[in-house]
Scaffold this motif. Structure first.
Motif, PDB file in Angstrom:
ATOM      1  N   ASN A 112      48.940 -38.337  19.461  1.00 53.79           N
ATOM      2  CA  ASN A 112      48.300 -38.003  18.320  1.00 53.79           C
ATOM      3  C   ASN A 112      46.864 -38.020  18.865  1.00 53.79           C
ATOM      4  O   ASN A 112      46.190 -37.388  18.117  1.00 53.79           O
ATOM      5  CB  ASN A 112      48.583 -39.084  17.511  1.00 53.79           C
ATOM      6  N   CYS A 179      57.630 -37.151  19.561  1.00 55.86           N
ATOM      7  CA  CYS A 179      55.984 -37.454  19.504  1.00 55.86           C
ATOM      8  C   CYS A 179      55.314 -36.182  19.752  1.00 55.86           C
ATOM      9  O   CYS A 179      54.284 -35.953  19.275  1.00 55.86           O
ATOM     10  CB  CYS A 179      56.081 -38.331  20.677  1.00 55.86           C
ATOM     11  N   ASN A 182      54.837 -33.815  16.492  1.00 53.65           N
ATOM     12  CA  ASN A 182      53.967 -34.253  15.623  1.00 53.65           C
ATOM     13  C   ASN A 182      52.803 -33.831  15.598  1.00 53.65           C
ATOM     14  O   ASN A 182      52.009 -33.586  14.844  1.00 53.65           O
ATOM     15  CB  ASN A 182      54.003 -35.760  15.800  1.00 53.65           C
ATOM     16  N   VAL A 183      52.197 -33.329  16.957  1.00 56.79           N
ATOM     17  CA  VAL A 183      50.886 -32.863  17.179  1.00 56.79           C
ATOM     18  C   VAL A 183      51.068 -31.273  17.519  1.00 56.79           C
ATOM     19  O   VAL A 183      50.257 -30.434  16.752  1.00 56.79           O
ATOM     20  CB  VAL A 183      50.184 -33.345  18.306  1.00 56.79           C
ATOM     21  N   ARG A 186      51.830 -29.327  13.890  1.00 54.63           N
ATOM     22  CA  ARG A 186      51.430 -29.991  12.636  1.00 54.63           C
ATOM     23  C   ARG A 186      50.714 -28.877  11.903  1.00 54.63           C
ATOM     24  O   ARG A 186      51.072 -28.887  10.606  1.00 54.63           O
ATOM     25  CB  ARG A 186      50.288 -30.958  13.056  1.00 54.63           C
ATOM     26  N   ASP A 198      48.266 -35.672   8.348  1.00 56.77           N
ATOM     27  CA  ASP A 198      47.317 -35.808   9.190  1.00 56.77           C
ATOM     28  C   ASP A 198      46.683 -37.179   8.978  1.00 56.77           C
ATOM     29  O   ASP A 198      46.229 -37.972   9.875  1.00 56.77           O
ATOM     30  CB  ASP A 198      46.176 -34.898   9.093  1.00 56.77           C
ATOM     31  N   GLN A 203      50.746 -40.884   9.385  1.00 55.93           N
ATOM     32  CA  GLN A 203      51.070 -40.892  10.660  1.00 55.93           C
ATOM     33  C   GLN A 203      51.781 -42.361  11.084  1.00 55.93           C
ATOM     34  O   GLN A 203      52.665 -42.344  11.916  1.00 55.93           O
ATOM     35  CB  GLN A 203      49.693 -40.812  11.415  1.00 55.93           C
ATOM     36  N   ARG A 207      55.302 -42.727  12.591  1.00 54.99           N
ATOM     37  CA  ARG A 207      55.765 -43.290  13.934  1.00 54.99           C
ATOM     38  C   ARG A 207      56.647 -44.464  13.846  1.00 54.99           C
ATOM     39  O   ARG A 207      57.352 -44.315  14.632  1.00 54.99           O
ATOM     40  CB  ARG A 207      54.437 -44.179  14.309  1.00 54.99           C
TER      41      ARG A 207
END
Length: 229
Positions: A112, A179, A182-183, A186, A198, A203, A207
């Motif tokens: 992240n 993981c 997630n980026v 996005r 965001d 987050q 997580r």
């Protein structure tokens, strides 16, 4: 060594870039990684990288050979940072469940906060892992990562809290997938569903969900009940 004049009029030494080659290389890699992440291998330009660093084009070629060599060095640095962070967790002193939880938390938080790493990996996938295959450094870094995860799994099975038959490579795949997405996705996810993920609150929530999913995959049902209590 050049000199500069201070407020008192006295001359003081000024360190030149030639006297700090390691610092110069770090500066080049830092700037180049952003350029590659933003523009890809084909779109990045040595002229632009040189203009944003303390180095000349000639110096960049001297240190890294060519643009491909600089890209590979940036890729190696991106992997070195994440694997070094995993080592610094010192998970051996934690019980297996806490060790796995901390590793997943770290991976989520690292990805992240290092979007350039995610973009570099995406770019390397566009090139079918061609440059990664050349690097013995990256290969060794990732072997170590799997070995460490294998040790956590072994300790968990011996303690009776992890189910048997978990492959460390499979577990690494699942952690990375959750993981990474997630980026990497996005922006498109936010556009498609008109919802931004965001914020710090979102987050944190995501997580915790990822941690729970991975623990449920690894932990014996009886042990999971104890964790949930």
């Amino acid at each position: 060594m050049s000199e500069i004049v201070g407020n008192s009029g006295a001359k003081t030494p000024k360190k030149s870039r030639q006297q700090d080659p390691e610092g110069t290389k770090r500066n080049i890699i830092e700037v180049a990684m952003r350029e590659f992440a933003d523009n890809g291998l084909s779109g990045a330009r040595i002229d632009e990288i040189a203009a944003k660093t303390n180095a000349s084009k000639r110096m960049i070629y001297y240190y890294f050979g060519d643009k491909d060599g600089l890209y590979l060095r940036c890729l190696e640095e991106a992997y070195r940072v994440v694997r070094s962070g995993e080592v610094e967790l010192s998970l051996d002193h934690l019980d297996p469940i806490d060790a796995l939880r901390r590793l997943v938390e770290f991976t989520f938080e690292h990805h992240n906060s290092h979007p350039d790493f995610i973009r570099m990996v995406m770019i390397e996938n566009i090139h079918h892992g061609m440059f990664l295959k050349r690097s013995a450094t990256i290969q060794q870094l990732n072997v170590t990562a799997i070995d460490n995860l294998r040790q956590i799994c072994r300790r968990g099975v011996e303690a009776g809290v992890f189910r048997q038959g978990i492959e460390a490579l499979d577990l690494h795949w699942h952690i990375s997938a959750l993981c990474f997405f997630n980026v990497s996705n996005r922006a498109t996810f936010a556009r498609i569903f008109d919802k931004s993920m965001d914020s710090a609150e979102e987050q944190h929530r995501l997580r915790n969900q990822v941690v729970t999913m991975i623990l449920r995959y690894a932990i014996e049902a009886e042990a999971m009940e104890q964790v949930a209590q």
